[in-house]
Design a protein around this motif. Structure first.
Motif, short mmCIF file in Angstrom:
data_model
loop_
_atom_site.label_atom_id
_atom_site.label_comp_id
_atom_site.label_asym_id
_atom_site.label_seq_id
_atom_site.Cartn_x
_atom_site.Cartn_y
_atom_site.Cartn_z
N VAL A 79 0.83 -1.21 0.00
CA VAL A 79 0.00 0.00 0.00
C VAL A 79 0.87 1.25 0.00
N ALA A 80 1.93 1.24 0.78
CA ALA A 80 2.82 2.39 0.83
C ALA A 80 3.50 2.61 -0.52
N SER A 82 2.28 1.90 -3.52
CA SER A 82 1.31 2.50 -4.45
C SER A 82 1.05 3.96 -4.10
N LEU A 83 0.98 4.29 -2.81
CA LEU A 83 0.75 5.68 -2.41
C LEU A 83 1.93 6.57 -2.82
N LEU A 86 1.61 7.19 -6.49
CA LEU A 86 0.55 8.17 -6.76
C LEU A 86 1.03 9.58 -6.45
N ALA A 87 1.79 9.73 -5.37
CA ALA A 87 2.32 11.06 -5.03
C ALA A 87 3.26 11.56 -6.12
N HIS A 157 1.77 -2.37 -9.97
CA HIS A 157 1.18 -3.11 -8.85
C HIS A 157 0.84 -4.54 -9.27
#
Length: 766
Positions: A79-80, A82-83, A86-87, A157
């Motif tokens: 999850v980190a 992918s975040l 995205l950032a 991912h």
């Protein structure tokens, strides 16, 4: 005395099982994914000109993948990862396209977010109204670069976190096909090969990351890389050879989306639409005009020598006071108002078919805009599908004397309606001068051209341009058409428009529909006309000062040529039925004559077309191609098994054990990663009828190969025969349908032992 069975040996201490340790970041997979995304982006160059957007998309892809690799290297959760990606996506897009509204050029503000919908709307309008190849402005570049970044995050991912490269391959292939759907093109062989190679590399790299070293060595020896190359080679052959034999899809380019019916191709690539074997009812029309009108969708004015481009003009909301102003004509030119009712049946397009010159369009659903210059109607967000609307037209009805007195041209003319390419073939200019020699007015010259095209020397043909290599609207294609004298509406319209320009007259091409064929129905005393998909058409228009754009019909065998009545025949008559419309009127049948048939001998009352004979050769080729495609997995699995048997015959225990695992996976027998060879072997014996002696031999051999450590490995004899015996026993013990499915669709080609797709299965202990 019973045969001794091998006892379960404890797992060596200090060796972590695969599921007990986090897989380290895989640099080859990251590099392969970068190449795959780049390859999927290459077909876009066929519809959008290369520019800064390409560098931006490549840079953003690299930044996202690099951020993901670093995050995984530091053992961060999925999850980190992918975040973080995205950032990077948000900050990079902000810096590229919205830094004027951002904080420190990087961090988006509320003003930045408010600008995004407007940018997307402008980009959508550019796509809907533009012609390939588009020039990407800032808004369209933002859409492409942003979409590429999102695609990169998703496939990163799927491949590196979920370890599902096949799913990512489907997405990449789908993205690469979008430009081909929008604009028909041949196979882009370099891009296709690069994408195929990148996908195969991803699949193989991910598969190898699951295997222990000894199994990777055996797979290499068994020729798995060669199998992958074989798959790639077959895919290239199928794409290049078999794909052109397949029938054309129902959704047509230029439709503004994938819908349930055909669309309108405004790029003058109408040949494919007209040759489409499936004919559908596009429109139902009724009108109070003396004859049903042509229905226009778009105009094309700019010509660079090879391509006519649809006009990119300012549009305003249809409800605006400036949308469709009244018609302005010279003194004494009569204007008559008509109303035309249109019901869309099977047509999906952002361009709305309307009569000309429209002054109002009523009853539309959705958001529609008008282009005041050419009186066309378009939409960014809606579609013509299912629409029912009324078109109000104010039709100038000049006399023959007024047409002869009018000059072709005027202050309203745009430069791109008169420009000619520098390398225009001489036959176009020379033929125009020869045909119009002696003309006393601009209209007389155009009437001579129209009469010459329809005199009988030309033949309507959809096939001749393809067979003789001039199926297009460029200057060279027009020159060849004037020599061969065979073609369809695109060639007639292009030739007429270019010849008019050589005579100093502004011209353009219109894409739309011919008037329909009369049915037996009527509503309020008005005949109902049916417009078929095969009546998609192109025709030329020439501008006359004080009258406006006048359409002509040079295509032989279609409609009725444009003519005007002398004033003496109209004096004293107030009946509209005595007027001669300036819009080309249809004959009672507007169907295409068959190739080689005298247009004068076509049955003008029936409106029917001869049935085209079905050629059995393409059908047989398609059937053979389908059968070959279905047989490819079985042939690949057969070749793989033969190579593994060859390795097993030399005493390779891993190759022999892989044969057993492949057979189990193909038959749907679970081969989970948590099962040691001994556990799997015992389950095969107890539940699926595997022979005890041969299975025991294979289990002992694979255990020695796996756990011998640094000790020298001694090849074992008889492994090939044992593997064949176990595999045959597993197949014999299964139902016939399951065996057939295992042969036709061998899952082991893509599903590896221990993967999530190999199944958990039952657990049996010794």
């Amino acid at each position: 005395m019973p045969t001794a069975e091998p006892r379960l040996r404890a797992e060596p201490r200090g060796e972590a099982r695969p599921e007990e340790s986090r897989r380290p970041p895989d640099l080859p997979l990251t590099i392969g994914l970068f190449v795959a995304v780049f390859a999927a982006l290459l077909p876009v160059l066929g519809v959008i000109e290369a520019g800064p957007w390409l560098a931006g998309a490549v840079l953003l892809t690299a930044l996202i993948l690099a951020a993901g690799y670093i995050a995984r290297h530091n053992r961060l959760p999925a999850v980190a990862v992918s975040l973080i990606e995205l950032a990077v996506w948000v900050l990079t897009l902000t810096f590229f396209f919205f830094r004027d509204t951002a904080l420190l050029w990087l961090f988006p503000t509320p003003e930045t977010f408010r600008a995004v919908p407007d940018a997307l709307a402008v980009a959508g309008n550019d796509i809907a109204l533009g012609a390939a190849p588009l020039t990407a402005g800032n808004e369209l570049a933002f859409m492409i670069v942003g979409a590429t970044g999102l695609l990169t995050i998703i496939v990163d991912h799927v491949v590196l976190t979920a370890r599902m490269p096949l799913l990512a391959a489907v997405g990449l292939i789908a993205v690469s096909l979008i430009p081909a759907i929008a604009v028909p093109r041949g196979v882009e062989l370099p891009g296709f090969i690069l994408l195929a190679a990148a996908i195969l590399f991803l699949i193989r790299s991910e598969t190898r990351s699951r295997e222990p070293k000894v199994q990777r060595d055996a797979s290499r020896a068994a020729g798995v890389p060669a199998t992958a190359l074989g798959i790639g080679a077959i895919a290239v052959v199928v794409a290049i050879v078999a794909a052109p034999l397949l029938p054309q899809p129902a959704a047509q380019p230029g439709a503004g989306g994938i819908g349930t019916g055909p669309g309108i191709d405004v790029s003058l690539q109408l040949g494919d639409d007209l040759r489409r074997p499936r004919e559908t009812t596009a429109l139902i029309v009724r009108t109070d005009e003396p004859s049903p009108p042509y229905l226009r969708a778009a105009t094309l004015s700019s010509f660079d020598g090879s391509v006519w481009e649809p006009d990119r003009l300012r549009s305003v909301p249809l409800t605006s006071d400036f949308a469709l102003n009244d018609v302005s004509v010279g003194t004494g030119v009569r204007v008559t108002e008509y109303k035309t009712e249109v019901e869309v049946r099977e047509l999906v397009s952002p361009w709305l078919p309307v009569a000309f010159p429209a002054v109002a369009v009523n009853g539309l659903q959705g958001d529609w805009e008008a282009v005041p210059y050419n009186r066309t109607v378009v939409s960014r967000t809606s579609s013509s599908a299912g629409q029912k609307y009324e078109v109000v037209t104010h039709d100038p009805r000049p006399t023959l004397e007024q047409m002869r007195a009018a000059h072709s041209g005027g202050p309203e003319i745009r430069d791109d309606t008169t420009k000619l390419p520098d390398n225009l073939p001489a036959i176009i200019r020379d033929t125009a001068a020869q045909v119009t020699e002696g003309a006393e007015s601009d209209y007389d010259a155009l009437a001579m051209l129209q009469r010459w095209f329809r005199s009988g020397d030309f033949t309507y043909s959809l096939e001749s341009p393809v067979e003789q290599g001039f199926d297009g609207s460029g200057a060279d294609a027009v020159a060849k058409f004037l020599e061969v004298k065979k073609g369809y509406c695109v060639h007639f319209a292009s030739a007429f428009a270019l010849m008019a320009r050589t005579l100093g007259m502004p011209s353009r091409i219109v894409v739309g529909y011919l008037p329909g064929t009369a049915t037996n129905d009527s509503v309020d005393g008005e005949t109902v006309y049916e417009v078929m998909s095969s009546q998609l058409h192109a025709w030329p228009e020439v501008y006359f000062d004080g009258i406006g754009w006048i359409p002509f019909e040079p295509t032989t065998g279609l409609g009725v040529p444009t003519t005007f009545a002398p004033a003496s025949t109209l004096n004293g008559s107030g009946d509209d039925s005595n007027d001669v419309t300036s819009t080309p009127s249809p004959s009672s049948s507007s169907q295409r004559p068959d190739e080689g048939q005298d247009p004068g001998s076509v049955d003008q009352s029936s409106g029917s077309q001869s049935t085209t004979a079905i050629n059995a050769l393409p059908t047989a080729a398609i059937a053979f191609g389908v059968l070959l495609a279905l047989a490819i997995p079985a042939l690949l699995q057969f070749a793989r098994t033969r190579r593994l048997l060859g390795a097993a015959a030399t005493g390779d225990a891993v190759a022999a054990w892989v044969i057993v695992q492949d057979a189990a996976i193909d038959l749907g027998i679970p081969v989970p990663g948590s099962d040691s060879p001994r556990v799997l072997g015992r389950r095969l014996i107890d539940e699926f009828g595997a022979p005890l002696a041969e299975t025991t031999l294979l289990v002992s051999a694979i255990e020695r190969a796996s756990y011998a450590g640094g000790l020298p490995y001694t090849p074992v004899a008889g492994l090939s025969e044992a593997a064949v015996a176990v595999r045959s026993a597993l197949f014999v013990g299964m139902p016939s349908a399951r065996r057939a499915f295992a042969v036709i669709v061998p899952r082991s080609l893509v599903v590896r032992p221990g993967s999530v797709y190999a199944g958990a299965g039952a657990r049996t202990r010794f």
